[in-house]
Design an enzyme around this catalytic site. Structure first.
Site, PDB file in Angstrom:
ATOM      1  N   LYS A 165       3.824   9.086  -0.959  1.00  0.00           N
ATOM      2  CA  LYS A 165       4.656  10.392  -0.124  1.00  0.00           C
ATOM      3  C   LYS A 165       6.248   9.446  -0.454  1.00  0.00           C
ATOM      4  O   LYS A 165       7.460  10.024  -0.331  1.00  0.00           O
ATOM      5  CB  LYS A 165       4.427   9.226   1.048  1.00  0.00           C
ATOM      6  CG  LYS A 165       3.243   9.641   1.640  1.00  0.00           C
ATOM      7  CD  LYS A 165       2.593   9.018   3.252  1.00  0.00           C
ATOM      8  CE  LYS A 165       2.003   7.273   2.818  1.00  0.00           C
ATOM      9  NZ  LYS A 165       1.099   6.983   2.014  1.00  0.00           N
ATOM     10  N   ARG A 174       0.561   4.671  11.477  1.00  0.00           N
ATOM     11  CA  ARG A 174      -0.161   4.829  10.742  1.00  0.00           C
ATOM     12  C   ARG A 174      -1.683   4.523  11.686  1.00  0.00           C
ATOM     13  O   ARG A 174      -3.011   3.969  11.137  1.00  0.00           O
ATOM     14  CB  ARG A 174      -0.631   3.522   9.289  1.00  0.00           C
ATOM     15  CG  ARG A 174      -0.314   3.170   8.582  1.00  0.00           C
ATOM     16  CD  ARG A 174       0.174   2.392   6.887  1.00  0.00           C
ATOM     17  NE  ARG A 174      -0.512   2.483   5.799  1.00  0.00           N
ATOM     18  CZ  ARG A 174       0.303   2.630   4.868  1.00  0.00           C
ATOM     19  NH1 ARG A 174       1.716   2.683   5.017  1.00  0.00           N
ATOM     20  NH2 ARG A 174      -0.377   2.752   3.507  1.00  0.00           N
ATOM     21  N   ARG A 191       0.428   3.755 -11.141  1.00  0.00           N
ATOM     22  CA  ARG A 191       1.804   3.236 -10.577  1.00  0.00           C
ATOM     23  C   ARG A 191       1.218   1.328 -11.057  1.00  0.00           C
ATOM     24  O   ARG A 191       2.556   0.674 -11.690  1.00  0.00           O
ATOM     25  CB  ARG A 191       1.721   3.668  -9.087  1.00  0.00           C
ATOM     26  CG  ARG A 191       2.777   2.975  -8.667  1.00  0.00           C
ATOM     27  CD  ARG A 191       3.169   3.444  -7.248  1.00  0.00           C
ATOM     28  NE  ARG A 191       1.970   2.663  -6.346  1.00  0.00           N
ATOM     29  CZ  ARG A 191       1.985   3.700  -4.447  1.00  0.00           C
ATOM     30  NH1 ARG A 191       2.704   4.773  -4.813  1.00  0.00           N
ATOM     31  NH2 ARG A 191       1.415   2.390  -4.017  1.00  0.00           N
ATOM     32  N   ARG A 237       3.544  -3.372  -8.177  1.00  0.00           N
ATOM     33  CA  ARG A 237       2.518  -4.353  -6.917  1.00  0.00           C
ATOM     34  C   ARG A 237       1.013  -4.365  -6.734  1.00  0.00           C
ATOM     35  O   ARG A 237       0.194  -3.700  -7.450  1.00  0.00           O
ATOM     36  CB  ARG A 237       2.646  -2.968  -5.833  1.00  0.00           C
ATOM     37  CG  ARG A 237       3.560  -2.501  -5.480  1.00  0.00           C
ATOM     38  CD  ARG A 237       3.925  -1.720  -4.790  1.00  0.00           C
ATOM     39  NE  ARG A 237       3.056  -0.909  -3.621  1.00  0.00           N
ATOM     40  CZ  ARG A 237       2.567   0.123  -2.954  1.00  0.00           C
ATOM     41  NH1 ARG A 237       4.129   0.517  -3.015  1.00  0.00           N
ATOM     42  NH2 ARG A 237       1.560  -0.071  -1.890  1.00  0.00           N
ATOM     43  N   ARG A 281      -7.740  -0.116   1.284  1.00  0.00           N
ATOM     44  CA  ARG A 281      -7.081   0.959   1.651  1.00  0.00           C
ATOM     45  C   ARG A 281      -7.241   2.236   1.588  1.00  0.00           C
ATOM     46  O   ARG A 281      -7.196   2.541   2.562  1.00  0.00           O
ATOM     47  CB  ARG A 281      -4.738   0.918   0.479  1.00  0.00           C
ATOM     48  CG  ARG A 281      -4.679  -0.268   0.119  1.00  0.00           C
ATOM     49  CD  ARG A 281      -3.681  -0.737  -1.060  1.00  0.00           C
ATOM     50  NE  ARG A 281      -3.166   0.415  -1.425  1.00  0.00           N
ATOM     51  CZ  ARG A 281      -2.606   0.340  -2.019  1.00  0.00           C
ATOM     52  NH1 ARG A 281      -2.932  -0.770  -2.703  1.00  0.00           N
ATOM     53  NH2 ARG A 281      -1.508   1.661  -2.134  1.00  0.00           N
TER      54      ARG A 281
END
Ligand code: ADP
Length: 190
Positions: free
Chosen positions: A14, A89, A128, A134, A146
């Site tokens: 996204k 969400r 990532r 992160r 998640r």
């Protein structure tokens, strides 16, 4: 006014595709994940509260994110349109967004849903995590949670937008350019 909801599981791309859409269509970017991480970086009370949820891969409470989006929308009245990234969400968030946008007579134009298989999501997130720093991208069990939270709480939004004829599934597998081209086609048809 073009108001796009960019939708998809964690790791669907996204953020990457939002960058392309901002440039191509001159839209303002509203990413609740980025906004929350900014609050954490500034050590605000909101950030400190949100962090507890984000570290575990849980959703931050609706009232917190809805309030944040409301403030941002009210501060950007001259926008050509928005790209909502990571928001809504939950169904409650989608209802709140509809209410905010419909009040201004600028409803959601469409929800573009990036579809990516689970194995690819996990691989992208772990990758990532190596560079982004992160922490929620570095732990297998947080990633798993998640994705589960997404399936449970966020996926029902497909039906929410489909009921308004605003849901568009986009194949999110392939190169960044290929996916961007698919998004462009879908936007043309809105
Ligand atoms: P990703 O799409 O990779 O999960 P985000 O940056 O969109 O990344 O979100 C990171 C975390 O921020 C989520 O796991 C969640 O805890 C929190 N968050 C972001 N947006 C929302 C939202 N709209 N509602 C509740 N929590 C959110």
């Amino acid at each position: 006014m073009l108001n796009l909801v960019l939708f998809g599981p964690p790791g669907a791309g996204k953020g990457t595709q939002a960058e392309f859409l901002i440039e191509s269509y001159g839209l303002n970017h509203l990413s609740t994940g980025d906004l929350l991480r900014n609050e954490i970086a500034a050590s605000t009370p909101l950030g400190m509260e949100a962090k507890r949820y984000m570290d575990n891969g849980e959703l931050v409470p609706d009232s917190v994110v809805i309030g944040m989006i409301k403030n941002k929308l009210e501060a950007q009245t001259d926008a050509a349109g928005f790209i909502f990234d990571g928001f809504p969400r939950t169904v409650a968030q989608a209802e709140a967004l509809d209410q905010l946008l419909n009040e201004n007579g600028t409803p959601v134009s469409g929800m573009l849903s990036l579809e990516v298989v689970k194995e690819e999501l996990v691989a992208r997130l772990l990758n990532r995590g190596k560079t982004s720093g992160r922490s929620d991208d570095q732990d297998d069990s947080v990633i798993e949670n998640r994705i589960n939270v997404y399936n449970e709480k966020t996926l029902p939004l497909k039906n929410y937008y489909a009921a308004q004829n605003k849901h568009f599934g986009i194949n999110g597998m392939g190169s960044i350019e290929e996916i961007a081209a698919r998004l462009k086609e879908a936007i043309k048809a809105l």
